[in-house]
Design a protein around this motif. Structure first.
Motif, PDB file in Angstrom:
ATOM      1  N   LEU A  62     -30.981  41.001  26.018  1.00 60.07           N
ATOM      2  CA  LEU A  62     -29.728  41.748  25.899  1.00 60.07           C
ATOM      3  C   LEU A  62     -29.993  43.228  26.080  1.00 60.07           C
ATOM      4  O   LEU A  62     -31.084  43.709  25.776  1.00 60.07           O
ATOM      5  CB  LEU A  62     -29.095  41.533  24.520  1.00 60.07           C
ATOM      6  CG  LEU A  62     -28.552  40.144  24.189  1.00 60.07           C
ATOM      7  CD1 LEU A  62     -28.059  40.105  22.749  1.00 60.07           C
ATOM      8  CD2 LEU A  62     -27.420  39.759  25.132  1.00 60.07           C
TER       9      LEU A  62
ATOM     10  N   ASP B 234     -40.922  40.630  28.258  1.00 60.87           N
ATOM     11  CA  ASP B 234     -39.912  41.612  27.838  1.00 60.87           C
ATOM     12  C   ASP B 234     -40.126  42.871  28.646  1.00 60.87           C
ATOM     13  O   ASP B 234     -41.259  43.154  29.066  1.00 60.87           O
ATOM     14  CB  ASP B 234     -40.053  41.918  26.327  1.00 60.87           C
ATOM     15  CG  ASP B 234     -38.795  42.563  25.753  1.00 60.87           C
ATOM     16  OD1 ASP B 234     -38.434  43.673  26.187  1.00 60.87           O
ATOM     17  OD2 ASP B 234     -38.153  41.954  24.879  1.00 60.87           O
TER      18      ASP B 234
ATOM     19  N   ARG C  10     -29.091  50.662  13.181  1.00 61.98           N
ATOM     20  CA  ARG C  10     -30.424  50.095  12.922  1.00 61.98           C
ATOM     21  C   ARG C  10     -31.332  51.147  12.323  1.00 61.98           C
ATOM     22  O   ARG C  10     -32.276  51.624  12.946  1.00 61.98           O
ATOM     23  CB  ARG C  10     -30.956  49.487  14.191  1.00 61.98           C
ATOM     24  CG  ARG C  10     -30.299  48.137  14.288  1.00 61.98           C
ATOM     25  CD  ARG C  10     -30.539  47.387  15.452  1.00 61.98           C
ATOM     26  NE  ARG C  10     -30.374  45.970  15.124  1.00 61.98           N
ATOM     27  CZ  ARG C  10     -30.706  45.012  15.939  1.00 61.98           C
ATOM     28  NH1 ARG C  10     -31.256  45.298  17.080  1.00 61.98           N
ATOM     29  NH2 ARG C  10     -30.505  43.772  15.599  1.00 61.98           N
TER      30      ARG C  10
ATOM     31  N   SER D  31     -29.647  41.151  13.021  1.00 63.21           N
ATOM     32  CA  SER D  31     -31.039  40.718  12.851  1.00 63.21           C
ATOM     33  C   SER D  31     -31.126  39.408  12.079  1.00 63.21           C
ATOM     34  O   SER D  31     -31.846  38.488  12.478  1.00 63.21           O
ATOM     35  CB  SER D  31     -31.849  41.776  12.096  1.00 63.21           C
ATOM     36  OG  SER D  31     -32.006  42.901  12.899  1.00 63.21           O
TER      37      SER D  31
ATOM     38  N   VAL E 278     -35.697  40.322  18.120  1.00 63.49           N
ATOM     39  CA  VAL E 278     -35.707  39.553  16.872  1.00 63.49           C
ATOM     40  C   VAL E 278     -35.641  38.040  17.164  1.00 63.49           C
ATOM     41  O   VAL E 278     -36.441  37.261  16.653  1.00 63.49           O
ATOM     42  CB  VAL E 278     -34.533  39.996  15.961  1.00 63.49           C
ATOM     43  CG1 VAL E 278     -34.522  39.170  14.688  1.00 63.49           C
ATOM     44  CG2 VAL E 278     -34.634  41.483  15.635  1.00 63.49           C
TER      45      VAL E 278
ATOM     46  N   ARG F 203     -39.701  45.871  27.422  1.00 61.34           N
ATOM     47  CA  ARG F 203     -40.221  46.933  26.545  1.00 61.34           C
ATOM     48  C   ARG F 203     -41.732  46.781  26.369  1.00 61.34           C
ATOM     49  O   ARG F 203     -42.219  45.686  26.062  1.00 61.34           O
ATOM     50  CB  ARG F 203     -39.551  46.878  25.168  1.00 61.34           C
ATOM     51  CG  ARG F 203     -38.103  47.298  25.152  1.00 61.34           C
ATOM     52  CD  ARG F 203     -37.499  47.230  23.766  1.00 61.34           C
ATOM     53  NE  ARG F 203     -37.536  45.883  23.209  1.00 61.34           N
ATOM     54  CZ  ARG F 203     -38.326  45.499  22.230  1.00 61.34           C
ATOM     55  NH1 ARG F 203     -39.149  46.361  21.666  1.00 61.34           N
ATOM     56  NH2 ARG F 203     -38.308  44.254  21.798  1.00 61.34           N
TER      57      ARG F 203
HETATM   58  P1  NAD Z   1     -31.613  42.690  21.692  1.00 62.36           P
HETATM   59  O1  NAD Z   1     -30.964  41.514  21.056  1.00 62.36           O
HETATM   60  O2  NAD Z   1     -30.786  43.874  22.040  1.00 62.36           O
HETATM   61  O3  NAD Z   1     -32.337  42.208  23.052  1.00 62.36           O
HETATM   62  C1  NAD Z   1     -33.268  41.158  23.023  1.00 62.36           C
HETATM   63  C2  NAD Z   1     -34.509  41.519  23.793  1.00 62.36           C
HETATM   64  O4  NAD Z   1     -34.240  41.431  25.195  1.00 62.36           O
HETATM   65  C3  NAD Z   1     -35.068  42.923  23.555  1.00 62.36           C
HETATM   66  O5  NAD Z   1     -36.390  42.831  23.098  1.00 62.36           O
HETATM   67  C4  NAD Z   1     -34.971  43.575  24.932  1.00 62.36           C
HETATM   68  O6  NAD Z   1     -36.029  44.493  25.172  1.00 62.36           O
HETATM   69  C5  NAD Z   1     -35.049  42.374  25.848  1.00 62.36           C
HETATM   70  N1  NAD Z   1     -34.574  42.594  27.205  1.00 62.36           N
HETATM   71  C6  NAD Z   1     -33.530  43.315  27.665  1.00 62.36           C
HETATM   72  N2  NAD Z   1     -33.442  43.267  28.998  1.00 62.36           N
HETATM   73  C7  NAD Z   1     -34.463  42.467  29.424  1.00 62.36           C
HETATM   74  C8  NAD Z   1     -34.895  42.015  30.698  1.00 62.36           C
HETATM   75  N3  NAD Z   1     -34.278  42.376  31.814  1.00 62.36           N
HETATM   76  N4  NAD Z   1     -35.981  41.213  30.755  1.00 62.36           N
HETATM   77  C9  NAD Z   1     -36.625  40.841  29.609  1.00 62.36           C
HETATM   78  N5  NAD Z   1     -36.261  41.233  28.388  1.00 62.36           N
HETATM   79  C10 NAD Z   1     -35.196  42.039  28.295  1.00 62.36           C
HETATM   80  O7  NAD Z   1     -32.876  43.122  20.856  1.00 62.36           O
HETATM   81  P2  NAD Z   1     -33.086  43.097  19.279  1.00 62.36           P
HETATM   82  O8  NAD Z   1     -33.534  41.774  18.872  1.00 62.36           O
HETATM   83  O9  NAD Z   1     -31.875  43.662  18.670  1.00 62.36           O
HETATM   84  O10 NAD Z   1     -34.313  44.109  19.142  1.00 62.36           O
HETATM   85  C11 NAD Z   1     -34.369  45.321  19.868  1.00 62.36           C
HETATM   86  C12 NAD Z   1     -35.272  46.296  19.157  1.00 62.36           C
HETATM   87  O11 NAD Z   1     -34.691  46.724  17.946  1.00 62.36           O
HETATM   88  C13 NAD Z   1     -36.645  45.749  18.799  1.00 62.36           C
HETATM   89  O12 NAD Z   1     -37.583  46.755  19.090  1.00 62.36           O
HETATM   90  C14 NAD Z   1     -36.542  45.506  17.325  1.00 62.36           C
HETATM   91  O13 NAD Z   1     -37.789  45.568  16.683  1.00 62.36           O
HETATM   92  C15 NAD Z   1     -35.645  46.643  16.910  1.00 62.36           C
HETATM   93  N6  NAD Z   1     -34.913  46.380  15.656  1.00 62.36           N
HETATM   94  C16 NAD Z   1     -34.859  47.360  14.709  1.00 62.36           C
HETATM   95  C17 NAD Z   1     -34.172  47.120  13.508  1.00 62.36           C
HETATM   96  C18 NAD Z   1     -34.117  48.164  12.436  1.00 62.36           C
HETATM   97  O14 NAD Z   1     -34.782  49.164  12.525  1.00 62.36           O
HETATM   98  N7  NAD Z   1     -33.296  47.992  11.432  1.00 62.36           N
HETATM   99  C19 NAD Z   1     -33.528  45.913  13.314  1.00 62.36           C
HETATM  100  C20 NAD Z   1     -33.584  44.947  14.321  1.00 62.36           C
HETATM  101  C21 NAD Z   1     -34.264  45.194  15.499  1.00 62.36           C
END
Ligand code: NAD
Length: 349
Positions: free
Chosen positions: A246, A186, A111, A122, A166, A188
């Motif tokens: 997740l 969340d 990422r 994503s 996402v 975070r």
């Molecule tokens: P993910 O699919 O890994 O997880 C989904 C969400 O679940 C996350 O926001 C996580 O904090 C939350 N979560 C985990 N345990 C939890 C709990 N016990 N209770 C409530 N919520 C909980 O997440 P994602 O969609 O892949 O995104 C994670 C991060 O990565 C975000 O900050 C996103 O902005 C970032 N991101 C960066 C890029 C990039 O830079 N290319 C791309 C995609 C996402």
């Protein structure tokens, strides 16, 4: 250079990894594009569209496998690899290992900014978040927006989104567009501002323990107890709960207990996007929709494939951007640059 896109064989996999508009772009890179007959049918793309765009199609998979330098599938891996050229490249979603071929797993795309255009997690999570809300609205015997009519006022449906990554952020945005009253949770801290910017209420655990990282980590037992109480108090008032939580590399955390499901009103809906990773609700059954005490728990194992046409569009673009990395533009030949971070991280064998 010959590039083969295969047909998927999992009944719930409706996506395809090439769209006709990309054929000319691949040709420009120096590829001849081969598509297995029927590959696009479940995404509403017929063979004739690939042919019109300049690709070749064939139902003779054995022959196609013999010809290909690069083979792309989303999740199908049961090919006869003995037919495949030595050192051919196999690109698929998940980690795969086979002697004599180079395998790339696109779930492992790092990422980093440069890799954003190849990030299938994503592009697909975004659509999964959208579809989960549509699935909930469809299953619910209640409308989503508030409606004031001569026969009385109908209140807006209450949606809670757990996990504001996402998928969760797109679920919030979609539920808001449908007129729902939305809250989200969340672990975070950074998620708070993002949730609020979409007009939803952020539900917070009152704890000193903070999760300031980009990704979630497992929280302490004490935090989890507080979180459980908060969810228990909030969930019983919701019409819909959509779970997306997740933790990278781990099984999905269980956040909704059987007791919480029991506290929900009959007719309420839980959509568990994390179903395929074990589920956020302890009653979720991956690949199934079940009903317990009048509460429907939807655990489809492939939410993006439920909007296959658009999911294929963005998935195929992710694949194109990745294949582009594998081509030496001057020599017009395949080159695996093992120094490149994206290539290094995704090369699973
Ligand atoms: P993910 O699919 O890994 O997880 C989904 C969400 O679940 C996350 O926001 C996580 O904090 C939350 N979560 C985990 N345990 C939890 C709990 N016990 N209770 C409530 N919520 C909980 O997440 P994602 O969609 O892949 O995104 C994670 C991060 O990565 C975000 O900050 C996103 O902005 C970032 N991101 C960066 C890029 C990039 O830079 N290319 C791309 C995609 C996402």
């Amino acid at each position: 250079m010959k590039l083969l896109f295969t047909k998927e064989n999992n009944p719930t996999e409706n996506r395809v990894s090439i769209t006709p508009d990309l054929v000319a772009k691949y040709q420009k890179l120096g590829f001849e594009v081969l598509v297995e007959s029927g590959a696009g049918v479940k995404s509403s793309i017929g063979d004739s569209e690939y042919l019109k765009a300049g690709a070749s199609t064939s139902a003779d998979l054995s022959n196609l496998l013999k010809l290909a330098d690069i083979i792309v599938s989303i999740q199908r891996t049961d090919f006869d690899f003995s037919l495949v050229k030595k050192d051919a490249i196999f690109i698929t979603k998940e980690r795969f290992v086979r002697d004599g071929i180079n395998c790339f797993a696109l779930d492992l795309i790092p990422r980093i900014t440069r890799a954003q255009s190849m990030d299938i997690l994503s592009s697909q999570s975004n659509l999964a978040g959208y579809r989960a809300v549509i699935d909930a609205a469809y299953e619910m015997q209640k409308i989503t927006p508030m409606m004031m009519t001569a026969a009385g006022t109908i209140s807006a449906a209450k949606f809670m989104i757990i996990g504001a990554g996402v998928a969760g952020l797109q679920a919030i945005a979609t539920a808001k567009r449908l007129g729902a009253v939305v809250c989200a949770f969340d672990v975070r801290s950074a998620a708070k501002e993002q949730v609020q910017s979409l007009g939803a209420k952020f539900i917070e655990v009152k704890s000193e323990e903070k999760n300031d990282g980009v990704y979630a980590k497992e929280m302490s037992e004490e935090y989890r107890k507080l979180q459980q109480q908060l969810l228990k108090d909030t969930i019983k008032n919701q019409d819909v709960v959509i779970t997306t939580a997740l933790i990278p590399g781990k099984k999905a955390p269980i956040l909704i207990t059987e007791e919480m499901v029991g506290s929900m009103k009959p007719g309420s809906i839980i959509v568990d996007i994390a179903a395929v990773n074990g589920g956020n609700c302890e009653l979720t059954q991956a690949g199934k929709s079940i009903e317990i005490g009048g509460v429907k728990i939807i655990g489809h194992d492939n939410f993006p494939a439920r909007v296959a046409s658009d999911a294929s569009k963005v998935f195929a673009k992710n694949i194109f951007n990745f294949v582009d990395l594998l081509v030496d533009k001057e020599k017009k030949e395949i080159f695996i640059n093992r120094e490149d971070e994206i290539i290094k991280t995704t090369l699973s064998c």
